[in-house]
Design a protein around this motif. Sequence first.
Motif, PDB file in Angstrom:
ATOM      1  N   THR A 176       0.768  -1.235  -0.093  1.00  0.00           N
ATOM      2  CA  THR A 176       0.076   0.046  -0.033  1.00  0.00           C
ATOM      3  C   THR A 176       0.828   1.326   0.028  1.00  0.00           C
ATOM      4  OG1 THR A 176      -0.086  -0.117   2.203  1.00  0.00           O
ATOM      5  CG2 THR A 176      -1.950  -1.130   1.210  1.00  0.00           C
ATOM      6  N   SER A 177       1.981   1.212   0.642  1.00  0.00           N
ATOM      7  CA  SER A 177       3.047   2.353   0.646  1.00  0.00           C
ATOM      8  C   SER A 177       2.351   3.542   1.178  1.00  0.00           C
ATOM      9  CB  SER A 177       3.476   2.703  -0.809  1.00  0.00           C
ATOM     10  OG  SER A 177       4.143   1.541  -1.219  1.00  0.00           O
ATOM     11  N   LEU A 178       1.452   3.546   2.245  1.00  0.00           N
ATOM     12  CA  LEU A 178       0.819   4.572   3.213  1.00  0.00           C
ATOM     13  C   LEU A 178       1.437   4.787   4.334  1.00  0.00           C
ATOM     14  CD1 LEU A 178      -2.721   3.832   1.869  1.00  0.00           C
ATOM     15  CD2 LEU A 178      -1.249   5.255   0.790  1.00  0.00           C
ATOM     16  N   ALA A 179       2.052   3.970   4.796  1.00  0.00           N
ATOM     17  CA  ALA A 179       2.782   4.074   6.180  1.00  0.00           C
ATOM     18  C   ALA A 179       3.469   5.284   6.528  1.00  0.00           C
ATOM     19  CB  ALA A 179       3.667   2.771   6.691  1.00  0.00           C
ATOM     20  N   PRO A 180       3.192   5.866   7.583  1.00  0.00           N
ATOM     21  CA  PRO A 180       3.852   7.230   7.957  1.00  0.00           C
ATOM     22  C   PRO A 180       5.137   7.374   8.037  1.00  0.00           C
ATOM     23  CG  PRO A 180       2.655   6.664   9.895  1.00  0.00           C
ATOM     24  CD  PRO A 180       2.243   5.512   8.518  1.00  0.00           C
ATOM     25  N   GLY A 181       6.244   8.458   8.245  1.00  0.00           N
ATOM     26  CA  GLY A 181       7.524   8.264   8.589  1.00  0.00           C
ATOM     27  C   GLY A 181       7.489   8.192  10.024  1.00  0.00           C
ATOM     28  N   ALA A 182       8.682   7.535  10.518  1.00  0.00           N
ATOM     29  CA  ALA A 182       8.899   7.072  11.808  1.00  0.00           C
ATOM     30  C   ALA A 182       8.491   8.375  12.922  1.00  0.00           C
ATOM     31  CB  ALA A 182      10.280   6.200  11.846  1.00  0.00           C
ATOM     32  N   ASN A 183       9.114   9.291  12.316  1.00  0.00           N
ATOM     33  CA  ASN A 183       9.260  10.301  13.206  1.00  0.00           C
ATOM     34  C   ASN A 183       8.185  11.610  12.974  1.00  0.00           C
ATOM     35  OD1 ASN A 183      11.506   9.280  14.775  1.00  0.00           O
ATOM     36  ND2 ASN A 183      12.777   9.777  13.110  1.00  0.00           N
ATOM     37  N   ASP A 184       7.470  11.304  11.960  1.00  0.00           N
ATOM     38  CA  ASP A 184       6.434  12.127  11.619  1.00  0.00           C
ATOM     39  C   ASP A 184       5.240  12.512  12.488  1.00  0.00           C
ATOM     40  OD1 ASP A 184       8.033  12.818   9.435  1.00  0.00           O
ATOM     41  OD2 ASP A 184       6.757  11.816   7.829  1.00  0.00           O
ATOM     42  N   PRO A 185       4.994  13.585  13.145  1.00  0.00           N
ATOM     43  CA  PRO A 185       4.040  13.808  13.871  1.00  0.00           C
ATOM     44  C   PRO A 185       2.693  13.714  13.306  1.00  0.00           C
ATOM     45  CG  PRO A 185       5.111  15.975  13.678  1.00  0.00           C
ATOM     46  CD  PRO A 185       5.855  14.844  13.119  1.00  0.00           C
ATOM     47  N   LEU A 186       1.429  13.610  13.747  1.00  0.00           N
ATOM     48  CA  LEU A 186       0.318  13.524  13.073  1.00  0.00           C
ATOM     49  C   LEU A 186      -0.174  14.793  12.201  1.00  0.00           C
ATOM     50  CD1 LEU A 186      -2.193  11.694  15.482  1.00  0.00           C
ATOM     51  CD2 LEU A 186      -1.078  10.790  13.510  1.00  0.00           C
ATOM     52  N   SER A 187       0.130  16.026  13.036  1.00  0.00           N
ATOM     53  CA  SER A 187      -0.264  16.983  12.386  1.00  0.00           C
ATOM     54  C   SER A 187       1.058  17.895  11.448  1.00  0.00           C
ATOM     55  CB  SER A 187      -0.601  18.346  13.645  1.00  0.00           C
ATOM     56  OG  SER A 187      -1.440  17.764  14.558  1.00  0.00           O
ATOM     57  N   SER A 188       1.837  17.040  11.236  1.00  0.00           N
ATOM     58  CA  SER A 188       2.916  17.566  10.215  1.00  0.00           C
ATOM     59  C   SER A 188       2.286  17.685   9.120  1.00  0.00           C
ATOM     60  CB  SER A 188       4.215  16.611  10.218  1.00  0.00           C
ATOM     61  OG  SER A 188       3.823  15.365   9.501  1.00  0.00           O
ATOM     62  N   GLU A 189       2.928  18.540   8.060  1.00  0.00           N
ATOM     63  CA  GLU A 189       2.342  18.981   6.876  1.00  0.00           C
ATOM     64  C   GLU A 189       2.421  17.846   5.999  1.00  0.00           C
ATOM     65  OE1 GLU A 189       3.318  22.056   3.077  1.00  0.00           O
ATOM     66  OE2 GLU A 189       4.187  22.489   5.312  1.00  0.00           O
ATOM     67  N   SER A 190       3.519  16.930   5.860  1.00  0.00           N
ATOM     68  CA  SER A 190       3.613  15.931   5.086  1.00  0.00           C
ATOM     69  C   SER A 190       2.849  14.958   5.335  1.00  0.00           C
ATOM     70  CB  SER A 190       4.987  15.094   5.399  1.00  0.00           C
ATOM     71  OG  SER A 190       5.415  14.928   6.649  1.00  0.00           O
ATOM     72  N   VAL A 191       2.429  14.451   6.616  1.00  0.00           N
ATOM     73  CA  VAL A 191       1.298  13.522   6.952  1.00  0.00           C
ATOM     74  C   VAL A 191      -0.084  13.915   6.534  1.00  0.00           C
ATOM     75  CG1 VAL A 191       0.278  12.354   8.983  1.00  0.00           C
ATOM     76  CG2 VAL A 191       2.805  12.218   8.825  1.00  0.00           C
ATOM     77  N   LEU A 192      -0.246  15.172   6.761  1.00  0.00           N
ATOM     78  CA  LEU A 192      -1.865  15.476   6.589  1.00  0.00           C
ATOM     79  C   LEU A 192      -1.768  15.824   4.999  1.00  0.00           C
ATOM     80  CD1 LEU A 192      -2.243  18.219   9.051  1.00  0.00           C
ATOM     81  CD2 LEU A 192      -3.371  16.294   8.977  1.00  0.00           C
ATOM     82  N   ARG A 193      -1.053  15.993   4.251  1.00  0.00           N
ATOM     83  CA  ARG A 193      -0.897  16.246   2.836  1.00  0.00           C
ATOM     84  C   ARG A 193      -0.943  14.806   2.302  1.00  0.00           C
ATOM     85  NH1 ARG A 193       4.078  16.702   1.400  1.00  0.00           N
ATOM     86  NH2 ARG A 193       4.144  18.538   2.112  1.00  0.00           N
ATOM     87  N   LYS A 194      -0.471  13.777   2.708  1.00  0.00           N
ATOM     88  CA  LYS A 194      -0.732  12.419   2.247  1.00  0.00           C
ATOM     89  C   LYS A 194      -2.180  11.975   2.767  1.00  0.00           C
ATOM     90  CE  LYS A 194       0.568   8.491   0.626  1.00  0.00           C
ATOM     91  NZ  LYS A 194       0.852   8.414  -0.947  1.00  0.00           N
TER      92      LYS A 194
END
Length: 722
Positions: free
Chosen positions: A387-405
Amino acid sequence: MATHTAFHSAQVSRLVPFNRAHALLYSVAVLAALHRRLAALLAPATLLSISVSLPLLLADLVLAFMWLTYQALRWCPVRRRDFPDRLALSVDPKDFPAIDVFICTADPHREPPMSVASTALSVMAFDYPTDRISIYVSDDGGSEITLFAFMEASRFARYWLPFCKENGIVVRSPEAYFRSSNGGDSEKMKLQMMYQTMKEKVETALERGYVGNDLVSSQEEAEVFKRWKGLPSHDHPSMIQVLLDTSKDTDIMGNALPNVIYVSREKRPTSPHHFKAGALNVLTRVSSTMSNGPMILTLDCDTYSNDPRSPLRALCYFLDPALSPDLAFVQFPQIFQGLNKNDIYACEVKRLYTINPRGKDGLGGPNYVGTACYFSRRSLQGTPSSTSLAPGANDPLSSESVLRKAHEVASCTYEPGTKWGSSIGFRYGSLSEDYHTGYHLQCEGWKSVFCYPARPAFLGDVPKNLNDVLSQRKRWCVGLFEVAFSKCCPLTFGTVKASLLVGLCYAHEAFWGSWCIPITIYGFLPQLALIYGIPLFPKVSDPWFYLYAYLFFTTYGQDLLEFLAADGTMGRWWSDQRMWMIIGLTSYLFGTVQFVLKKFGISAQGFNVTSKVMEDEQSKRYEKGTFDFGVESPFFVVLGAVATVNLSSLVLGIARAATMEGGFDELFVQLFLSAFVTANCWPIYEAMFLRSDEGKLPRNVTVISLALAGFLHCIGYLIFHN
């Protein structure tokens, strides 16, 4: 046969030998009855004999088919026990897998936002490491009021969670707890006042239709709601809001709080949204980008936790190395609160939610019933690499990269060209997405487990007026037919991909709507013939009479014994079999017609949300055990007609039998059938002629019912009058 491991055990029912012996004897009786009916049809025919024998043969064939498929559910029922105390002693809580909880809601007016928020609070307070719990609420209504309710609930959680855990509270839904518990210490009273204030604010917003600045608690919240203004619920971009972040938010005792994320997926009129299955798939993908818990719990918006240890009970199976590689989900039964004494609408649905799952559990596992179910993410989504959807190990939930995805996977453009809804995630193609998903998983080789602890793990609400009950069952009927008449029909696809018995189990439910055929035929035809003294069944002095008596009484007798063995009562069993007839004449009949019309492209109704809101007068009638017929529904026209035909045929039939030589001997079966249906129709007669409250049958519905009954009598005259 029994199996036992460190964390759970299973015992095959002692009734298995009896069930199998009875099935053999009963099958001989069924074949004999069908042979007799077929012989009557093939005998020198008249128009009368064909017009009677053909529909009765059709009715008997459907009854025989439904009975045959049900025997698979009686073949090897299993009872399980789990031992969460042993698990807690054997496994360090630090090693418990993370859980993502999915809660779906769609209409704040039919599903009160504070009830949904209370459900979320009950699972936030699980006896489980809070930093391993993430709550995702899918709001398909795109309502700012639902978001507001969850913002308020997130603040309340800071006080509620430590209160529950420090005081050993078991019922951790604040709505349920404060409803059932009076008085208490100052801390409890303070919390109750906080909850009531919060509830009043949300109800004020609901009455207004928007969240005013006088209700919000900060400028930051006010800015959030500005983005909602003017966005229609059917056409808006994805909206994702992190309300609590376990990495930084704590309760008043300094303990980490669970993640809470509000999700309203993108909606466009030109893109199919696939109802609840589509919402669940969006949550599956969004959660993959944010927390990616290996376990997923799906809950209806009104199904709150009644046992904070249910995650440990599920882990008793998921952490068993012999089961876990193939275990897709652990299904808890749907148990309902607030049912009246005799459960007049049979909303307990004991066969679907408790009896049948035990039967399936011995054949590979129960089906998914839409709520109170812990999934392995692997069974829905495959391995992380697929699926290649897993978040980065150190990315917080509210980070721009996580929310963008997260916004990307919640968009309407993400699914086209993928396998989502076909072989990944919750399955599309049926309004009964729960049945469809569980069925496909089992055909793919996955197993499931039915976990039925003494204390209900979850409690939910049910529709408490008759029209809502019948509308819900009609929707189920259409959804099940969509699977039954697809390339994945359980009679073909299921029996090959899973096993013969598993295919028959799923076929029994897929063809539920076909009950309308025998129930409608036996609800009218013998009664109309009775009026004219035309016998359709063997007379009492005929040896064939005892065959029919055996079929009737053993069917109802075995049904009653199974119901009582599942902690039922005589009163609730009577309600259950009465509602089976009512649903067959209404939900299944209208659902079948709707499905056929849809197949021909004539009409196609959409998904309707069942209301969880109940008026005070309706509630009082329900508590008294009084049926509510207070709306103008075509369902009630049919019920009024069948009640009228059966009552008139019973009265006229008794008069006819009394004037015929040997009349009672020849017409006994039809008199008994009319009397049995008439007894079941007593609430309808009350609503038509005896009641004056708002729950009575509307006058015009009564008039149309009587006219339809008169029309049917005219047809009976043309067929049976010599």
